[in-house]
Motif scaffolding. Structure first.
Motif, PDB file in Angstrom:
ATOM      1  N   TYR A 211      -1.410  -8.250 -12.281  1.00 24.60           N
ATOM      2  CA  TYR A 211      -1.932  -7.662 -13.517  1.00 24.60           C
ATOM      3  C   TYR A 211      -3.256  -8.241 -14.011  1.00 24.60           C
ATOM      4  O   TYR A 211      -3.774  -7.816 -15.040  1.00 24.60           O
ATOM      5  N   ASN A 261      -4.366   0.236  -2.443  1.00 23.93           N
ATOM      6  CA  ASN A 261      -4.368   0.531  -3.882  1.00 23.93           C
ATOM      7  C   ASN A 261      -3.181   1.401  -4.275  1.00 23.93           C
ATOM      8  O   ASN A 261      -2.573   1.208  -5.338  1.00 23.93           O
ATOM      9  N   GLU A 262      -2.858   2.363  -3.416  1.00 24.47           N
ATOM     10  CA  GLU A 262      -1.736   3.254  -3.698  1.00 24.47           C
ATOM     11  C   GLU A 262      -0.420   2.474  -3.734  1.00 24.47           C
ATOM     12  O   GLU A 262       0.429   2.690  -4.603  1.00 24.47           O
ATOM     13  N   GLU A 265      -0.244   0.258  -6.978  1.00 19.29           N
ATOM     14  CA  GLU A 265       0.024   1.047  -8.187  1.00 19.29           C
ATOM     15  C   GLU A 265       1.453   1.589  -8.209  1.00 19.29           C
ATOM     16  O   GLU A 265       2.100   1.629  -9.270  1.00 19.29           O
ATOM     17  N   LYS A 268       3.757  -1.366  -9.021  1.00 16.60           N
ATOM     18  CA  LYS A 268       3.562  -1.764 -10.417  1.00 16.60           C
ATOM     19  C   LYS A 268       4.176  -0.758 -11.393  1.00 16.60           C
ATOM     20  O   LYS A 268       4.615  -1.128 -12.482  1.00 16.60           O
ATOM     21  N   LYS A 269       4.211   0.504 -11.013  1.00 13.45           N
ATOM     22  CA  LYS A 269       4.850   1.503 -11.874  1.00 13.45           C
ATOM     23  C   LYS A 269       6.337   1.207 -12.021  1.00 13.45           C
ATOM     24  O   LYS A 269       6.906   1.282 -13.120  1.00 13.45           O
TER      25      LYS A 269
END
Length: 320
Positions: A211, A261-262, A265, A268-269
Motif C-alpha cells: 500500500y 499490476n493486474e 490490484e 489487494k481488492k
C-alpha cells in the motif's frame, strides 16, 4: 555531531578492502546508498542510556549495519529484487556471482570489526552475534520454504519474521547494553524491546509493500504479492475469505505468467474487502505495545530512553 552523523562518518572511513576493486566496490556501494541506519542507531542509543562516550563504539555499531547489508545483498539475489532503496541492487548493477562473493567477504569484515573489541567483551559479543546471525539465516530459509507451502499459519509466520528481521534489532540494542556494562536484566529488557518492535516493523513493512506510495517506498510496490510471499496479509486473507475469495487468491497464486499490476490490484481488492489492512494495523500496534512494556523496565539516561521511545513511535507511523 549527532548519532546518525557518527554512523555516516564511520561508514565513509571503513573502506572494507581495496583489491580487487570489483570485489570491494559493491560493498561500498550498498553501504553508501542510504537506508534508515536503524540498527546502528539503536546500538548507540542503548549505549547512551548508561555511558556518554558514544563515539568510542561507532565501529561496532557499524558492524551491525554491515551485517544487515550483507543479508540484504544475498536476500536480493534470492528474491530477484531489482531495487533496493530506490537504486539498482548489487546483483543487477554487477552480476549474481559478484554479489554472492562481495556478500561473503562483507561478513568476514564484520568479524574483523568486532575483533577490535577488548578481550573482556569479545566472547560475549561474538556469542550473542553468532546466535543472532544463525537465526537470521534460519528465518530467511523459512521464508523461502513458505513460498513452496500451503497453509502457513500466523504463528509460523510471526516466528519467521522474528528470526529473519526482529532478532537483529534485539541484538543491536543488546550490543549497546553489553558494551556499556549494563547488567543482564537490562540487556534482556532492551533485547526484548528490539525483538517486539522488530516484529511490528516487519508487519508494517508487509503492509507498506502492498500500500505504500511507490515514489517514496524505494522498492517495487506489490513485490510480495507478485512473488507469492506468505505475508501476514495473505495468511489472514485466506483465513477470513469465503470460497469465492479463496478461489480468486488461489488463481493468482497459481499463475506462472501474468500481468504484475493486474495481479497486485486483484489481490489487494480481496484484502480490502476483508479489511485486512485494519487487521494488520491492529497486530502491528500489539507488538509495539509489547515493546514499550519492555522499554518501561529499562533504566538509565531519561533523554536516551525517550529517544528510544520516539524512535519506535516513528516506526509505527512510517510511510516508507
Amino acid at each position: 555531531m549527532n548519532f546518525f552523523e557518527l554512523i555516516e562518518k564511520e561508514a565513509t572511513k571503513q573502506k572494507f578492502g581495496k583489491n580487487p576493486e570489483s570485489l570491494y566496490e559493491p560493498i561500498r556501494y550498498i553501504m553508501s546508498i542510504g537506508g534508515k541506519r536503524m540498527r546502528p542507531l539503536l546500538t548507540l542509543l542503548a549505549y547512551s542510556l548508561y555511558k556518554k562516550d558514544v563515539k568510542s563504539i561507532t565501529t561496532y555499531a557499524l558492524a551491525v549495519e554491515a551485517f544487515h547489508n550483507f543479508t540484504l545483498m544475498h536476500d536480493d539475489i534470492m528474491d530477484k529484487a531489482p531495487l533496493r532503496r530506490g537504486k539498482a541492487t548489487v546483483h543487477k548493477k554487477w552480476d549474481v556471482n559478484t554479489a554472492i562473493l562481495s556478500g561473503d567477504v562483507m561478513l568476514v569484515k564484520v568479524y574483523d570489526m568486532f575483533m577490535t573489541l577488548p578481550d573482556t567483551k569479545l566472547k560475549k559479543v561474538l556469542k550473542a552475534f553468532n546466535k543472532c546471525a544463525a537465526e537470521v539465516c534460519e528465518g530467511q530459509q523459512l521464508d523461502m520454504d513458505f513460498e513452496k507451502r500451503d497453509g502457513v499459519t500466523e504463528e509460523e509466520y510471526i516466528n519467521m519474521i522474528k528470526l529473519k528481521t526482529a532478532v537483529l534489532l534485539g541484538f543491536a540494542l543488546e550490543l549497546g547494553a553489553i558494551l556499556a556494562n549494563a547488567n543482564e536484566k537490562q540487556q534482556k529488557a532492551l533485547r526484548d524491546f528490539g525483538v517486539n518492535i522488530g516484529i511490528g516493523f516487519q508487519l508494517k513493512d508487509d503492509l507498506l509493500d502492498a500500500y505504500a506510495d511507490p515514489d517514496k517506498f524505494g522498492k517495487q510496490v506489490g513485490g510480495d504479492i507478485i512473488a507469492n510471499k506468505k505475508t501476514y496479509l495473505l495468511i489472514k486473507a485466506f483465513e477470513k475469505a469465503n470460497e469465492q475469495q479463496k478461489q480468486t487468491l488461489a488463481h493468482w497464486l497459481s499463475l506462472t505468467k501474468f500481468n504484475k499490476n493486474e495481479k497486485v490490484e486483484a489481490v489487494k481488492k480481496v484484502y480490502g474487502d476483508l479489511s485486512i489492512p485494519a487487521l494488520a494495523n491492529k497486530k502491528i500496534n500489539s507488538y509495539f505495545n509489547k515493546g514499550f512494556k519492555s522499554l518501561d523496565a529499562v533504566k538509565g539516561n531519561v533523554k536516551a530512553k525517550t529517544a528510544l521511545r520516539t524512535f519506535a513511535e516513528d516506526l509505527i507511523d512510517r510511510q516508507v
